[in-house]
Structures are given as C-alpha cells and as structure tokens.
Enzyme design. Structure first.
Site, short mmCIF file in Angstrom:
data_model
loop_
_atom_site.label_atom_id
_atom_site.label_comp_id
_atom_site.label_asym_id
_atom_site.label_seq_id
_atom_site.Cartn_x
_atom_site.Cartn_y
_atom_site.Cartn_z
N LYS A 1 48.28 77.32 4.81
CA LYS A 1 46.84 77.62 5.45
C LYS A 1 47.35 77.83 6.95
O LYS A 1 46.83 78.94 7.60
CB LYS A 1 45.87 76.54 5.43
CG LYS A 1 45.18 76.40 3.89
CD LYS A 1 44.63 77.65 3.99
CE LYS A 1 44.28 77.70 2.05
NZ LYS A 1 43.47 79.22 2.05
N SER B 1 41.71 75.25 6.48
CA SER B 1 41.48 73.85 5.91
C SER B 1 41.74 72.74 7.04
O SER B 1 42.56 73.23 7.98
CB SER B 1 42.38 73.48 4.88
OG SER B 1 42.34 72.00 4.55
N TYR C 1 50.91 73.70 0.43
CA TYR C 1 49.80 74.12 0.50
C TYR C 1 49.35 74.16 1.97
O TYR C 1 48.66 75.30 2.40
CB TYR C 1 48.98 73.43 -0.29
CG TYR C 1 47.48 73.62 -0.05
CD1 TYR C 1 46.68 74.89 -0.29
CD2 TYR C 1 46.43 72.77 0.70
CE1 TYR C 1 45.39 75.11 -0.01
CE2 TYR C 1 45.28 72.90 1.08
CZ TYR C 1 44.72 74.11 0.51
OH TYR C 1 43.35 74.53 0.94
#
Ligand code: NAD
Ligand code: UD1
Length: 338
Positions: free
Chosen positions: A153, A124, A149
């Site tokens: 990643k 991302s 989160y």
C-alpha cells in the site's frame, strides 16, 4: 459517466458499485475473482435494477485492459484490486508485491495510453507508522510497515504520486481506509473471508452463527480504557459513499491528494463484542489470548480533511454496523456459495 472499478466483485468494491449505480454512474468491473464471486455483482444488479459490464480477468493483463478502454469511454478508475491478508503476505511476500504493485503499474500504463488519467486508490491506515499521536491526520508519519501487505500500500501510493508528478494531467486520490465493517442493509451483499477470519467483525459474526466456538481477544493489557485494542470501525456503505465524493474531487483537480476515510471514533474489542450483543441479542463467548504480533494499541482517524474538502462524513452508527454485519452473515452463512 463510466467508472472502471478494479476488484469490483470484492467486499468494498461490490458496495461501491451499488453506491455508484444509485448515484447515477455506470461502473464497469474487472476482477479475477481470486477472493470473490461474480454472484456479488449479480446481486448488486438485482438490488439496483442496474447493469454492470463485467470483465473476468487480471488487472495485470494489459491486453484485456486495452480492450476495456477501447470498448468504453471511461472517465476515471477506482482501483480496489489487490491481495489483502496480512498474515499471508508475510508467508508469500513476492506474490503480494507482484500482484499488488504489478496491477497498479499495468493499470497506470494502460490508462496513460488511453488518456484516462484520473484514479482513486484503495490505501489503508496501515501505511501510518506506529509511533504517531492519535488521531491520525493525513500529514502523520508513514512507513515502518510491519508486513509486506502494508508495504504494497505504501509503495502503491508512491507509484501513483510519482506518476502524477511526471505528467500534470494526472489526478490521483489516495483513500486511506480505517476498519470497514457492515454490509448492505438487505443482507444480500457482504464480506466473506476465506478460511479463518483475520479481522475482528467477521470473527464475531462467524462465532454468532456457530462456525467458531469463541472469540480470542488478542491482549487485554494495552494502554486503552479496558485494555483491549481500539480501532476506527466504519460502515462499508459510508466508505462506498466516500468514493462517490472522491470522484467529484478527482475530476475537478489534478495532482495527488490523500484522505482518511474513518469515523474519528475509536472502539475497543470489548466495546465491539458488547455492541454486537446489544444489536443482535446474541452472546459472543470470548477468551483473553496473547497479543497479536504487529498490533497497535490504538488506531483512529482524524476525518476533518475529508469532511472539509470532500464534504463527506460517516453516518452509520456502531449499532447499524453490527446489525448489518449480522444480517448478512445469518442469511449467507457460507458467503455467496449459499
Ligand atoms: P476483497 O478481497 O474483497 O476485494 C479485492 C478484489 O480484488 C477481489 O474481488 C479480488 O478477486 C480482486 N483481485 C485481487 N487481485 C486482482 C488482480 N490482480 N486482478 C483482478 N482482480 C484482482 O477486499 P476488500 O476488502 O474489498 O478490499 C478492497 C481494497 O481495499 C484492497 O485493495 C484492500 O487492500 C483495500 N483495503 C481493505 C481494507 C479492509 O479492511 N477490507 C482496509 C484497507 C484497505
Ligand atoms: C488489520 C491489519 C491491517 C489492515 C486492517 C484492515 C493486522 C496486524 N493488521 O488491522 O493491516 O489494514 O486489518 O483490514 O492484521 N482482534 C481480536 N481477535 C480477533 C481479531 C482481531 O481481538 O480474532 C482485535 C485485534 O487485536 C485489534 C482489533 O481486534 O485490536 C481489530 O483487528 P482487525 O479487525 O484485524 O483490524 P486491525 O488490527 O486494525
């Protein structure tokens, strides 16, 4: 060619399965349906006339993965499976680390055992640190994530880089997505977030369909042309095609390579509201609200490397993104539940 697609019943995964089938490849899906419905795969089969072998289950279940690799000769893996709600990741960080990192580690272990060492990972733009110049290049600084989160990643990328370093047979492609929106033009598959949407486009479409009475615009005093946040919105089918291009690269190289999947064009929140209104004829009531913690003023990609190395670039217009998001929402006001 068989491609294992983890998280294939989800929003990006279902569109990618459709695109893989259209490109003559054979997706095989594992998904625990924690944020999706198997109906998405049934609809992809109906749209394409193809078949998708589906294994309901968790990617951390190594026995199930072993079974899949034994039953199919898999050429490579696209790893979408993961939890993705930023706010929730702040509330339950251990669940996010356990799920997102555990799935990546189990997957690589089983792949290695079966001699399948080619993987595309859903990363991302959130891995880029907030102090970069725009547009973001693959060489821009990473880290300093503002939520668990984002760290999953960042760490997922590292786990895969280290795996590729440990064994020269591995081929790893890290795809950093910008802001996927839109849906297949049929309106049969699309994005259905649980509860109140975090992301802008689902909030706009739910306002248009009458589920929300207005959109809150998070901040109008950013250093941007109209003061609202600027992002790089990309049609989910363009994103899906980026995976097909990445598979070709993956299977002809080894080592790790990272690519941005974005359009290179930034639009503000108000640009999105106006584009949606123009594309659909529906007025979106909005109110200016305080800034959302952790938001950047501006975030958009330099997609040159993907264009030059993968031969891929986004093709859909902003109008098509709005039209297709709305087409899906109005046909499926409650997502796959009808
Ligand atoms: P999604 O939630 O629609 O899809 C993820 C799928 O993974 C879901 O179907 C879910 O049921 C499944 N899943 C989660 N954990 C699992 C596990 N342990 N085992 C098996 N299945 C599991 O999300 P999406 O928008 O399609 O995103 C796909 C991937 O792309 C995610 O990794 C996400 O973090 C990443 N990504 C998404 C965006 C975005 O804006 N949508 C942006 C950047 C990166
Ligand atoms: C969010 C996530 C990011 C993730 C990305 C893609 C946060 C802090 N970041 O980023 O980690 O990678 O989604 O899934 O959640 N906006 C409104 N009103 C709304 C919703 C959004 O004004 O109701 C604004 C936001 O302030 C932002 C823009 O719309 O300026 C886009 O927001 P969003 O869709 O959440 O995407 P990102 O902020 O890029």
């Amino acid at each position: 060619m068989k491609v294992l697609v983890t998280g294939g019943a989800g929003y990006i995964g279902s569109h990618t399965c459709l695109t893989l089938l259209e490109a003559g490849m054979e997706p095989i899906v594992i998904d625990n349906l924690c944020n999706s419905s198997a109906e998405s795969l049934a609809r992809v089969e109906a749209l394409t006339g193809g078949k998708i072998p589906f294994y309901p289950g968790d990617v951390r279940d190594e026995a199930l993965l072993d079974r899949i690799f034994t039953e199919h000769t898999i050429s490579c893996v696209i790893h979408f499976a993961g939890l993705k709600a930023v706010g929730e990741s702040v509330q339950i960080p251990l669940t996010y680390y356990e799920n997102n990192l555990g799935a990546t580690i189990s997957l690589c272990k089983v792949m290695s055992r079966h001699g399948v060492k080619a993987i595309i990972f859903s990363s991302s733009a959130t891995v880029y640190s907030g102090d970069n110049e725009m547009p973001l290049k693959e060489t821009s600084r990473t880290g300093g994530c503002t939520n668990p989160y984002g760290w999953t990643k960042y760490m997922g990328e590292q786990i895969l880089r280290d795996t590729a370093k440990s064994d020269p047979a591995w081929s790893v492609v890290l795809l950093r997505y910008f802001n996927p929106v839109g849906a297949h033009e049929s309106g049969r598959i699309g994005e259905h977030p649980n509860g109140i949407p975090n992301n802008l486009m689902p909030f706009i479409t739910q306002t248009a369909v009458g589920k929300r009475d207005h959109l809150n615009v998070f901040g109008d005093d950013y250093p941007t042309p109209d003061g609202t946040g600027v992002r790089d919105y990309i049609h989910v089918l363009d994103l899906a095609k980026g995976h097909v291009a990445a598979i070709r690269y993956l299977l002809s190289h080894t080592g790790t390579e990272v690519f941005n999947l974005g359009t290179g064009q930034g639009y503000s929140v108000l640009d999105m509201v106006h584009a949606f209104q123009d594309a659909t004829g529906i007025t979106i009531p909005y109110e200016i609200a305080p800034r959302r913690p952790g938001d950047l003023p501006t975030c958009y990609a330099d997609p040159a490397k993907s264009r030059e190395v993968l031969g891929w670039q986004a093709e859909h217009s902003l109008k098509e993104m709005c039209r297709d998001s709305w087409n899906w929402q109005k046909q499926n006001p409650n997502g796959y539940e009808g």
